[in-house]
Enzyme design. Structure first.
Site, PDB file in Angstrom:
ATOM      1  N   HIS A  80     -29.636   7.698 -22.018  1.00 56.81           N
ATOM      2  CA  HIS A  80     -30.498   8.806 -21.603  1.00 56.81           C
ATOM      3  C   HIS A  80     -30.673   9.692 -22.829  1.00 56.81           C
ATOM      4  O   HIS A  80     -29.878  10.589 -23.087  1.00 56.81           O
ATOM      5  CB  HIS A  80     -29.843   9.568 -20.445  1.00 56.81           C
ATOM      6  CG  HIS A  80     -30.811  10.413 -19.682  1.00 56.81           C
ATOM      7  ND1 HIS A  80     -30.541  10.930 -18.448  1.00 56.81           N
ATOM      8  CD2 HIS A  80     -32.066  10.821 -19.976  1.00 56.81           C
ATOM      9  CE1 HIS A  80     -31.595  11.620 -18.016  1.00 56.81           C
ATOM     10  NE2 HIS A  80     -32.514  11.578 -18.938  1.00 56.81           N
ATOM     11  N   ASP A 136     -13.653  -2.872 -16.534  1.00 62.77           N
ATOM     12  CA  ASP A 136     -13.401  -1.425 -16.595  1.00 62.77           C
ATOM     13  C   ASP A 136     -11.939  -1.168 -16.954  1.00 62.77           C
ATOM     14  O   ASP A 136     -11.117  -0.791 -16.115  1.00 62.77           O
ATOM     15  CB  ASP A 136     -13.777  -0.771 -15.256  1.00 62.77           C
ATOM     16  CG  ASP A 136     -15.281  -0.776 -15.025  1.00 62.77           C
ATOM     17  OD1 ASP A 136     -16.035  -0.778 -16.019  1.00 62.77           O
ATOM     18  OD2 ASP A 136     -15.707  -0.788 -13.852  1.00 62.77           O
ATOM     19  N   ILE A 181     -33.706  10.562 -26.411  1.00 63.68           N
ATOM     20  CA  ILE A 181     -35.110  10.531 -26.841  1.00 63.68           C
ATOM     21  C   ILE A 181     -35.502   9.083 -27.135  1.00 63.68           C
ATOM     22  O   ILE A 181     -34.642   8.235 -27.426  1.00 63.68           O
ATOM     23  CB  ILE A 181     -35.362  11.425 -28.082  1.00 63.68           C
ATOM     24  CG1 ILE A 181     -34.513  10.961 -29.269  1.00 63.68           C
ATOM     25  CG2 ILE A 181     -35.091  12.891 -27.757  1.00 63.68           C
ATOM     26  CD1 ILE A 181     -34.927  11.602 -30.590  1.00 63.68           C
ATOM     27  N   GLN A 235     -15.648   1.513   6.610  1.00 62.03           N
ATOM     28  CA  GLN A 235     -16.217   0.164   6.792  1.00 62.03           C
ATOM     29  C   GLN A 235     -17.752   0.169   6.794  1.00 62.03           C
ATOM     30  O   GLN A 235     -18.371  -0.692   6.208  1.00 62.03           O
ATOM     31  CB  GLN A 235     -15.758  -0.404   8.141  1.00 62.03           C
ATOM     32  CG  GLN A 235     -14.264  -0.547   8.285  1.00 62.03           C
ATOM     33  CD  GLN A 235     -13.797  -1.954   8.016  1.00 62.03           C
ATOM     34  OE1 GLN A 235     -14.614  -2.854   7.947  1.00 62.03           O
ATOM     35  NE2 GLN A 235     -12.504  -2.137   7.851  1.00 62.03           N
ATOM     36  N   LYS A 260     -19.376  -7.305 -17.509  1.00 65.87           N
ATOM     37  CA  LYS A 260     -19.943  -5.996 -17.815  1.00 65.87           C
ATOM     38  C   LYS A 260     -18.989  -5.223 -18.708  1.00 65.87           C
ATOM     39  O   LYS A 260     -17.807  -5.068 -18.384  1.00 65.87           O
ATOM     40  CB  LYS A 260     -20.200  -5.189 -16.540  1.00 65.87           C
ATOM     41  CG  LYS A 260     -20.972  -3.896 -16.829  1.00 65.87           C
ATOM     42  CD  LYS A 260     -21.127  -3.026 -15.608  1.00 65.87           C
ATOM     43  CE  LYS A 260     -20.020  -2.011 -15.555  1.00 65.87           C
ATOM     44  NZ  LYS A 260     -20.443  -0.691 -15.076  1.00 65.87           N
ATOM     45  N   LYS A 300     -26.037   2.980 -20.156  1.00 61.98           N
ATOM     46  CA  LYS A 300     -26.609   4.107 -19.383  1.00 61.98           C
ATOM     47  C   LYS A 300     -27.295   5.104 -20.334  1.00 61.98           C
ATOM     48  O   LYS A 300     -26.988   6.305 -20.343  1.00 61.98           O
ATOM     49  CB  LYS A 300     -25.528   4.794 -18.546  1.00 61.98           C
ATOM     50  CG  LYS A 300     -24.992   3.878 -17.440  1.00 61.98           C
ATOM     51  CD  LYS A 300     -24.074   4.612 -16.486  1.00 61.98           C
ATOM     52  CE  LYS A 300     -23.902   3.888 -15.166  1.00 61.98           C
ATOM     53  NZ  LYS A 300     -23.167   2.604 -15.235  1.00 61.98           N
ATOM     54  N   GLY A 343     -16.067  -5.157  -9.770  1.00 61.36           N
ATOM     55  CA  GLY A 343     -15.005  -4.683 -10.649  1.00 61.36           C
ATOM     56  C   GLY A 343     -13.661  -4.854  -9.997  1.00 61.36           C
ATOM     57  O   GLY A 343     -13.029  -5.918 -10.039  1.00 61.36           O
ATOM     58  N   ARG A 344     -13.243  -3.772  -9.334  1.00 57.66           N
ATOM     59  CA  ARG A 344     -11.880  -3.738  -8.805  1.00 57.66           C
ATOM     60  C   ARG A 344     -11.580  -4.834  -7.790  1.00 57.66           C
ATOM     61  O   ARG A 344     -10.428  -5.273  -7.687  1.00 57.66           O
ATOM     62  CB  ARG A 344     -11.607  -2.356  -8.202  1.00 57.66           C
ATOM     63  CG  ARG A 344     -11.452  -1.293  -9.285  1.00 57.66           C
ATOM     64  CD  ARG A 344     -11.620   0.093  -8.746  1.00 57.66           C
ATOM     65  NE  ARG A 344     -12.983   0.325  -8.272  1.00 57.66           N
ATOM     66  CZ  ARG A 344     -13.436   1.495  -7.856  1.00 57.66           C
ATOM     67  NH1 ARG A 344     -12.640   2.538  -7.837  1.00 57.66           N
ATOM     68  NH2 ARG A 344     -14.692   1.627  -7.458  1.00 57.66           N
TER      69      ARG A 344
HETATM   70  O1  C5P Z   1     -16.330  -0.525  -7.561  1.00 58.13           O
HETATM   71  P1  C5P Z   1     -16.183  -1.553  -8.666  1.00 58.13           P
HETATM   72  O2  C5P Z   1     -14.847  -1.526  -9.327  1.00 58.13           O
HETATM   73  O3  C5P Z   1     -16.612  -2.926  -8.235  1.00 58.13           O
HETATM   74  O4  C5P Z   1     -17.226  -1.071  -9.765  1.00 58.13           O
HETATM   75  C1  C5P Z   1     -17.684  -1.894 -10.818  1.00 58.13           C
HETATM   76  C2  C5P Z   1     -18.818  -1.196 -11.555  1.00 58.13           C
HETATM   77  O5  C5P Z   1     -19.911  -0.967 -10.679  1.00 58.13           O
HETATM   78  C3  C5P Z   1     -18.450   0.148 -12.152  1.00 58.13           C
HETATM   79  O6  C5P Z   1     -18.277  -0.062 -13.524  1.00 58.13           O
HETATM   80  C4  C5P Z   1     -19.610   1.066 -11.850  1.00 58.13           C
HETATM   81  O7  C5P Z   1     -20.422   1.259 -13.009  1.00 58.13           O
HETATM   82  C5  C5P Z   1     -20.449   0.332 -10.851  1.00 58.13           C
HETATM   83  N1  C5P Z   1     -20.508   0.970  -9.517  1.00 58.13           N
HETATM   84  C6  C5P Z   1     -21.621   1.706  -9.154  1.00 58.13           C
HETATM   85  N2  C5P Z   1     -21.723   2.225  -7.895  1.00 58.13           N
HETATM   86  C7  C5P Z   1     -20.737   2.042  -6.993  1.00 58.13           C
HETATM   87  C8  C5P Z   1     -19.600   1.323  -7.353  1.00 58.13           C
HETATM   88  C9  C5P Z   1     -19.512   0.787  -8.629  1.00 58.13           C
HETATM   89  O8  C5P Z   1     -22.532   1.867  -9.956  1.00 58.13           O
HETATM   90  N3  C5P Z   1     -20.881   2.563  -5.766  1.00 58.13           N
END
Ligand code: C5P
Length: 234
Positions: free
Chosen positions: A65, A12, A67, A189, A34, A63, A209-210
């Protein structure tokens, strides 16, 4: 539930340079990435081609969405790029999901994943758009549509994975975002699920991701997640 490469690292970022900096840091340990709307819009399909030519799996999180005809075109384009997974909103209905799975047929390496209810929505958000059902009811309904349309899997939160694993055929993939290592900084938590718990509840793949990308030590964070996944499948 032992599957190779079941940790998917979300790139991301808004530049290919940052994305490939992380890919280089993780090296051969991480094999699945991803690419979502941010990086794809910023840098185009070249990032996907580069990952695929480096031997990495790519979850192309489009993602979709649209026709059926447009969804089919985009799924075929994802297959031609060499993506391993692509996402379609199940709320488009059966015709859209069937168009997606049909379009993926010439690409045996491509899995079509159905999105049910996006994880940021709660019951009141469904009411706002005219759906008088709870989130778990809507998730279940759409997941059953996805199965009937021949989708290869669903994207679901860890809590939903627990619900869906019991309902879906065993071969269906359940790709779960939103997990965090226990040591991550977090405000709430109780609502955070660890990679270990997500796999135990039925996730076949995790999207992180993060927790990796923003860690001061991305390789160490990835290794900690991998250790939890390995523990869960023992
Ligand atoms: O939170 P994180 O940085 O791990 O997110 C990675 C990916 O997961 C994002 O690109 C997002 O599309 C998805 N995500 C999600 N629902 C969450 C957190 C993240 O769909 N609660």
């Amino acid at each position: 539930m032992q599957r190779k490469n079941n940790i998917i690292v979300a790139l991301d970022f808004d530049s290919a340079a940052e994305a490939f900096d992380l890919v280089d840091q993780l090296g051969s340990a991480a094999q699945f990435y991803k690419v979502g709307l941010q990086l794809l819009t910023a840098e185009g399909p070249a990032v996907v081609r580069k990952l695929v030519s480096a031997g990495k799996g790519v979850f192309l999180d489009l993602k979709l969405h649209e026709i059926p005809n447009s969804v089919a075109g985009a799924v075929a384009a994802a297959g031609a790029l060499g993506a391993s997974m692509v996402t379609v909103h199940a709320s488009g209905g059966s015709a859209v999901l069937r168009a997606a799975t049909e379009a993926a047929r010439p690409y045996p390496g491509l899995s079509v994943l159905a999105l049910t209810v996006i994880t940021s929505m709660q019951d009141e958000d469904l009411t706002e758009i005219g759906l008088t059902v709870s989130v778990p009811e809507q998730v279940t309904r759409l997941a059953k549509l996805a199965v009937a349309a021949g989708c290869h899997g669903v994207v679901a939160s860890a809590q939903e994975a627990r619900l869906l694993r019991a309902l879906l055929p065993h071969h269906m993939l359940i790709v779960t975002p939103g997990t965090q290592l226990e040591t991550d900084a977090k405000n709430d938590q109780a609502r955070v699920t660890t990679p270990l718990q997500a796999i135990r509840w039925g996730a076949s793949h995790l999207v992180v991701g993060r927790a990796v990308a923003r860690s001061p030590n991305p390789s160490g964070a990835y290794a900690a997640i991998k250790a939890q996944v390995d523990e869960a499948v023992l």
